[in-house]
Design an enzyme around this catalytic site. Sequence first.
Site, PDB file in Angstrom:
ATOM      1  N   ASP A 133       0.806  -1.222   0.000  1.00 17.35           N
ATOM      2  CA  ASP A 133       0.000   0.000   0.000  1.00 17.35           C
ATOM      3  C   ASP A 133       0.837   1.270   0.000  1.00 17.35           C
ATOM      4  O   ASP A 133       0.308   2.372  -0.011  1.00 17.35           O
ATOM      5  CB  ASP A 133      -0.953  -0.002   1.205  1.00 17.35           C
ATOM      6  CG  ASP A 133      -0.209  -0.169   2.531  1.00 17.35           C
ATOM      7  OD1 ASP A 133       1.042  -0.069   2.529  1.00 17.35           O
ATOM      8  OD2 ASP A 133      -0.876  -0.401   3.549  1.00 17.35           O
ATOM      9  N   ASP A 265      18.941  -5.327  -0.694  1.00 16.91           N
ATOM     10  CA  ASP A 265      18.302  -4.031  -0.954  1.00 16.91           C
ATOM     11  C   ASP A 265      18.327  -3.152   0.293  1.00 16.91           C
ATOM     12  O   ASP A 265      17.963  -1.980   0.223  1.00 16.91           O
ATOM     13  CB  ASP A 265      16.854  -4.221  -1.427  1.00 16.91           C
ATOM     14  CG  ASP A 265      16.039  -5.049  -0.449  1.00 16.91           C
ATOM     15  OD1 ASP A 265      16.438  -6.192  -0.166  1.00 16.91           O
ATOM     16  OD2 ASP A 265      15.005  -4.548   0.045  1.00 16.91           O
ATOM     17  N   ASN A 266      18.752  -3.713   1.416  1.00 12.74           N
ATOM     18  CA  ASN A 266      18.865  -2.917   2.638  1.00 12.74           C
ATOM     19  C   ASN A 266      20.323  -2.642   2.992  1.00 12.74           C
ATOM     20  O   ASN A 266      20.654  -2.396   4.151  1.00 12.74           O
ATOM     21  CB  ASN A 266      18.167  -3.630   3.804  1.00 12.74           C
ATOM     22  CG  ASN A 266      16.656  -3.663   3.618  1.00 12.74           C
ATOM     23  OD1 ASN A 266      16.089  -2.818   2.917  1.00 12.74           O
ATOM     24  ND2 ASN A 266      15.999  -4.626   4.229  1.00 12.74           N
ATOM     25  N   ASP A 275      17.295   1.459   6.492  1.00  8.09           N
ATOM     26  CA  ASP A 275      16.044   0.698   6.575  1.00  8.09           C
ATOM     27  C   ASP A 275      15.885  -0.029   7.904  1.00  8.09           C
ATOM     28  O   ASP A 275      16.125  -1.232   8.038  1.00  8.09           O
ATOM     29  CB  ASP A 275      15.919  -0.300   5.403  1.00  8.09           C
ATOM     30  CG  ASP A 275      15.383   0.388   4.162  1.00  8.09           C
ATOM     31  OD1 ASP A 275      15.329   1.635   4.151  1.00  8.09           O
ATOM     32  OD2 ASP A 275      15.026  -0.302   3.203  1.00  8.09           O
TER      33      ASP A 275
HETATM   34  P1  AMP Z   1      11.858  -4.272   3.287  1.00  7.53           P
HETATM   35  O1  AMP Z   1      11.961  -5.720   3.581  1.00  7.53           O
HETATM   36  O2  AMP Z   1      11.051  -3.520   4.319  1.00  7.53           O
HETATM   37  O3  AMP Z   1      13.174  -3.648   3.019  1.00  7.53           O
HETATM   38  O4  AMP Z   1      10.976  -4.171   1.966  1.00  7.53           O
HETATM   39  C1  AMP Z   1      11.458  -4.509   0.700  1.00  7.53           C
HETATM   40  C2  AMP Z   1      10.804  -3.635  -0.338  1.00  7.53           C
HETATM   41  O5  AMP Z   1       9.401  -3.922  -0.393  1.00  7.53           O
HETATM   42  C3  AMP Z   1      10.899  -2.151  -0.017  1.00  7.53           C
HETATM   43  O6  AMP Z   1      12.032  -1.591  -0.549  1.00  7.53           O
HETATM   44  C4  AMP Z   1       9.679  -1.586  -0.639  1.00  7.53           C
HETATM   45  O7  AMP Z   1       9.896  -1.241  -1.968  1.00  7.53           O
HETATM   46  C5  AMP Z   1       8.693  -2.736  -0.619  1.00  7.53           C
HETATM   47  N1  AMP Z   1       7.686  -2.537   0.445  1.00  7.53           N
HETATM   48  C6  AMP Z   1       7.760  -2.898   1.743  1.00  7.53           C
HETATM   49  N2  AMP Z   1       6.630  -2.552   2.384  1.00  7.53           N
HETATM   50  C7  AMP Z   1       5.818  -1.968   1.467  1.00  7.53           C
HETATM   51  C8  AMP Z   1       4.520  -1.389   1.497  1.00  7.53           C
HETATM   52  N3  AMP Z   1       3.804  -1.339   2.611  1.00  7.53           N
HETATM   53  N4  AMP Z   1       4.038  -0.894   0.349  1.00  7.53           N
HETATM   54  C9  AMP Z   1       4.743  -0.934  -0.783  1.00  7.53           C
HETATM   55  N5  AMP Z   1       5.960  -1.458  -0.877  1.00  7.53           N
HETATM   56  C10 AMP Z   1       6.507  -1.965   0.227  1.00  7.53           C
HETATM   57 MG    MG Z   2      14.092  -2.023   2.646  1.00 11.39          MG
END
Ligand code: AMP
Ligand code: MG
Length: 508
Positions: A133, A265-266, A275
């Site tokens: 979202d 990606d982090n 992140d």
């Molecule tokens: P993360 O594991 O939190 O680093 O998430 C990986 C990727 O998923 C992020 O870089 C965002 O692009 C995407 N993402 C995570 N949460 C959301 C969200 N609520 N809405 C859209 N994209 C998200």
């Molecule tokens: Mg991330």
Amino acid sequence: MNMLEAVADPAVRLTWPNRFRTLGEAFFTALPAESLPDPHWVATSPDCAALLGLPIDWATRPDLNALDVFSGNDDWPGMQPLASVYSGHQFGVWAGQLGDGRALWLGEMNTPAGPMEIQLKGAGRTPYSRMGDGRAVLRSSIREFLGSEAMHGLGIPTTRALCVTGSALPVRRETIETAAVVTRAAPSFIRFGHFEHFAHHAVFEREGHAELRALADFVIAHHYPACRDAANPYVALLEQVTLRSAALMADWQSVGFCHGVMNTDNMSILGLTIDYGPFGFLDQFDPGHICNHSDSQGRYAWARQPNIGFWNLHALAQGLMPLIEDSDLALAALESYKTAFADALLTRWRAKLGLQAREDADRELVDDLLRLMAADRCDFTITFRRLAGFSSAAGAANDAIRDMFVDRAAFDAWAQRYAERLARESSIDANTSTARALRMNRVNPKFILRNHQAEVAIRDAQAGDFTETQRLLKVLQQPFDEQDAAASTAYAGFPPEWAQSIEVSCSS
Ligand code: AMP
Ligand code: MG
């Protein structure tokens, strides 16, 4: 003349070079934030505002309209919002295109600290949101805000957080929560995953590597200029990122920080902590501690972080291979991680023990202490902080430290070795006001962001009271200082029983 040029205060005549945009549209989609209904302030970081060169009253000045700007409802002239595209490996598996699904890049601002990129996290859907979202909830936004500012207070490289705004807008996670937006700042938000994205897609589409090269050249030109003159600038880049990442991993280990989601990606190309999701600082010392409830295999457990950092650098190297071409050169650059990390870590442990000379057996002395701490589940932060009061005098009781351990005899044996080691560098003073204690108190924090402390701030915030978030921020910005009795009582003690039952997951 734009609004910000028109104001009398020169501190808010902001200019926006927005260099990332010059990379071209393969790298991003330009789009505005989704508006956040009826926003309110949750927290601001005066320290971050000062870094950016904003005036003291930046958050309340009607002409700046900062509440709306940092909620995604308005923008300052010069901002050119966009969502950048990247891919990555999640939990060791190639996951393809991942983001950025909820971080909106507002622009790059000239500040007294140099150009700083400004991002909103949770400002709505982007073309890369996949099933998400694009929002972030209040809970995780407060954690990111406090986490990044606390990390900066500890002197560890990190993205910064300027503020959090909130709204009654409902957001569905395991339960219905409310939306918030964090404003972050960093010299660059480029991740390993950006390189992986362009390496992978170019190979896939047989397009050559123009974008990958442009990205690497951009990062070298703006962030690693010394690499330009190397025989192979891309190898030099890999080596520099390797060295910075090694130093960062040593920093994390030395304060008991667990990132929780070290996906590629982090990982920041600048070696910043980035992140903040299900991160945590260790309470009781357990090397196998997994701070992320979603990490069932413990891939990102505390003790594994340095190896995962190395693994992630291999993924970056793979992404750079089309430019580096020679795999032996890439492997040689990666190889520097081993000694850089080991040296950096041992340097930090020595400092934590107050040692100034270097002896071969120091690693063993440290490892044995950590083994005792793990066996007795000693509180990581309090044990190291108390070590500053260690007396090497014969017959000294050292009760404050000794009481941390269940196995007193094992501690006494270690303490004897430590006292002898201190004596060998003539560090024999017993008094806490000695130079050694002062030195140790600059590297062993008294205050860290414990999960239960964040939890209290979050519960209050969810009930509409943001004072605890702001109070905690203030304490965490000076983590090495003794601070007053009220702060010590409230924030420097052992965590309560219920702290152990807190579960933090990827859901944010
Ligand atoms: P993360 O594991 O939190 O680093 O998430 C990986 C990727 O998923 C992020 O870089 C965002 O692009 C995407 N993402 C995570 N949460 C959301 C969200 N609520 N809405 C859209 N994209 C998200
Ligand atoms: Mg991330």
